[in-house]
Scaffold this motif. Sequence first.
Motif, PDB file in Angstrom:
ATOM      1  N   GLY A   1       0.808  -1.326  -0.150  1.00 40.49           N
ATOM      2  CA  GLY A   1      -0.059   0.029   0.090  1.00 40.49           C
ATOM      3  C   GLY A   1       0.887   1.142  -0.141  1.00 40.49           C
ATOM      4  N   ARG A   2       2.134   1.129   0.436  1.00 42.18           N
ATOM      5  CA  ARG A   2       3.124   2.265   0.481  1.00 42.18           C
ATOM      6  C   ARG A   2       4.258   1.819  -0.230  1.00 42.18           C
ATOM      7  N   VAL A   3       4.289   0.849  -1.146  1.00 46.29           N
ATOM      8  CA  VAL A   3       5.433   0.364  -1.652  1.00 46.29           C
ATOM      9  C   VAL A   3       6.453   1.388  -2.400  1.00 46.29           C
ATOM     10  N   ASN A   4       7.844   1.543  -2.074  1.00 45.99           N
ATOM     11  CA  ASN A   4       8.649   2.457  -2.665  1.00 45.99           C
ATOM     12  C   ASN A   4       9.444   1.451  -3.601  1.00 45.99           C
ATOM     13  N   MET A   5       9.255   1.456  -5.123  1.00 45.96           N
ATOM     14  CA  MET A   5       9.932   0.497  -5.803  1.00 45.96           C
ATOM     15  C   MET A   5      11.504   0.505  -5.808  1.00 45.96           C
ATOM     16  N   ALA A   6      11.807   1.875  -5.356  1.00 42.55           N
ATOM     17  CA  ALA A   6      13.608   2.086  -5.211  1.00 42.55           C
ATOM     18  C   ALA A   6      13.958   1.271  -4.184  1.00 42.55           C
ATOM     19  N   ASP A   7      13.184   1.233  -2.943  1.00 41.52           N
ATOM     20  CA  ASP A   7      13.661   0.437  -2.028  1.00 41.52           C
ATOM     21  C   ASP A   7      13.391  -1.115  -2.278  1.00 41.52           C
ATOM     22  N   VAL A   8      12.530  -1.526  -3.011  1.00 39.09           N
ATOM     23  CA  VAL A   8      12.284  -2.964  -3.400  1.00 39.09           C
ATOM     24  C   VAL A   8      13.532  -3.336  -4.039  1.00 39.09           C
ATOM     25  N   MET A   9      13.929  -2.591  -4.959  1.00 37.30           N
ATOM     26  CA  MET A   9      14.965  -3.020  -6.065  1.00 37.30           C
ATOM     27  C   MET A   9      16.350  -2.875  -5.115  1.00 37.30           C
ATOM     28  N   THR A  10      16.486  -2.188  -4.199  1.00 37.02           N
ATOM     29  CA  THR A  10      17.507  -2.110  -3.327  1.00 37.02           C
ATOM     30  C   THR A  10      17.575  -3.275  -2.686  1.00 37.02           C
ATOM     31  N   VAL A  11      16.876  -3.783  -1.948  1.00 38.70           N
ATOM     32  CA  VAL A  11      16.796  -5.011  -0.982  1.00 38.70           C
ATOM     33  C   VAL A  11      16.796  -6.322  -2.002  1.00 38.70           C
ATOM     34  N   LEU A  12      16.096  -6.389  -2.895  1.00 35.11           N
ATOM     35  CA  LEU A  12      16.215  -7.546  -3.902  1.00 35.11           C
ATOM     36  C   LEU A  12      17.490  -7.542  -4.604  1.00 35.11           C
ATOM     37  N   GLY A  13      18.237  -6.428  -4.906  1.00 27.81           N
ATOM     38  CA  GLY A  13      19.602  -6.295  -5.518  1.00 27.81           C
ATOM     39  C   GLY A  13      20.426  -6.726  -4.594  1.00 27.81           C
ATOM     40  N   THR A  14      20.696  -6.459  -3.482  1.00 24.18           N
ATOM     41  CA  THR A  14      21.566  -6.795  -2.538  1.00 24.18           C
ATOM     42  C   THR A  14      21.418  -8.404  -2.030  1.00 24.18           C
ATOM     43  N   ASN A  15      20.078  -8.648  -1.608  1.00 18.66           N
ATOM     44  CA  ASN A  15      19.963  -9.977  -1.007  1.00 18.66           C
ATOM     45  C   ASN A  15      19.793 -11.070  -1.881  1.00 18.66           C
ATOM     46  N   LEU A  16      19.370 -10.922  -3.198  1.00 17.11           N
ATOM     47  CA  LEU A  16      19.119 -11.937  -3.871  1.00 17.11           C
ATOM     48  C   LEU A  16      19.695 -11.819  -5.271  1.00 17.11           C
ATOM     49  N   ILE A  17      19.759 -10.800  -6.221  1.00 18.83           N
ATOM     50  CA  ILE A  17      20.276 -10.736  -7.442  1.00 18.83           C
ATOM     51  C   ILE A  17      21.832 -10.820  -7.092  1.00 18.83           C
ATOM     52  N   GLY A  18      22.498 -10.052  -6.082  1.00 18.68           N
ATOM     53  CA  GLY A  18      23.863  -9.935  -5.790  1.00 18.68           C
ATOM     54  C   GLY A  18      24.534 -11.368  -5.771  1.00 18.68           C
ATOM     55  N   PRO A  19      24.039 -12.199  -4.663  1.00 16.63           N
ATOM     56  CA  PRO A  19      24.498 -13.557  -4.782  1.00 16.63           C
ATOM     57  C   PRO A  19      24.534 -14.262  -6.033  1.00 16.63           C
ATOM     58  N   LEU A  20      23.429 -14.173  -6.809  1.00 13.91           N
ATOM     59  CA  LEU A  20      23.335 -15.020  -8.121  1.00 13.91           C
ATOM     60  C   LEU A  20      24.716 -14.279  -9.046  1.00 13.91           C
TER      61      LEU A  20
END
Length: 267
Positions: free
Chosen positions: A101-120
């Motif tokens: 309901g208050r999603v900030n996509m920049a924050d979403v991409m930061t979290v996914l980028g570091t925690n998930l895409i980075g290890p890949l």
Amino acid sequence: MTDNSTPFAGQHVVVTGGSSGIGRAAALIFARQGAETVFITGRDAERLKEAATLHPNLVPVVADVATAEGADAVEAAVAAGPGVVDVLVHNAGITKKTPIGRVNMADVMTVLGTNLIGPLLLTDRLLARLRTPGASIVFVTSVEGHRPPPFGSSVYAASKAGGEAFTRAWAVELGEKGIRVNAVAPGVTRTDAAVRAGFSPADAQLALEIFSQATVAGRPGEPEEVASWITRLAEPGSAYVTGQVISVDGGIELAGLPMKRPMKPRP
């Protein structure tokens, strides 16, 4: 043959997010237990430089491992040094509030980028340099990756669940190469991660106290307590362990995590 006090003698290790907290604690254990080279990565050059003074075998690598350029920087450091990696620890992580309901996509991409895409990205880039057979990959996930998280943490939880999925899938995929993959899932741990994510020191301390009360242990974990399991999973004595996620959480999964507010009944 190594003795029990130096299980990593002559080995070469990469620890992402190694300038503080769990990553720094793990890097120090690897170095003190015989690792010849321990690359520690991070985005803050000064923090890395400071951490590297704690042991002569720690080698700082300034890199944002959420990016292809960061993965390139780590691979280049390994290539210029030992050329091979025995242990790869995916510890770099970030959390941000992402309430539906208050999603900030920049924050979403930061979290996914570091925690998930980075290890890949980094695993893909270093795969040819992982010692085969014998290399070990260890993820640092979170108990939130496999149980309901506090409100506003769904993206963080999803990123950590993805790390656990990588752990199991890569254990099978890389098993034929003789590479083991495991994960450590910490519960509430005394680090500065919340402050670095933008929480005030007071809010971070309050959250630490609240969540600590929900553990069986009745206290937060210390970085060294989590780090000891990272190194334990990576050492040769754990050669028959792969595809496992070990919770190091003070029993919080048994006690139950407190909710911020009571759930409203359905109409």
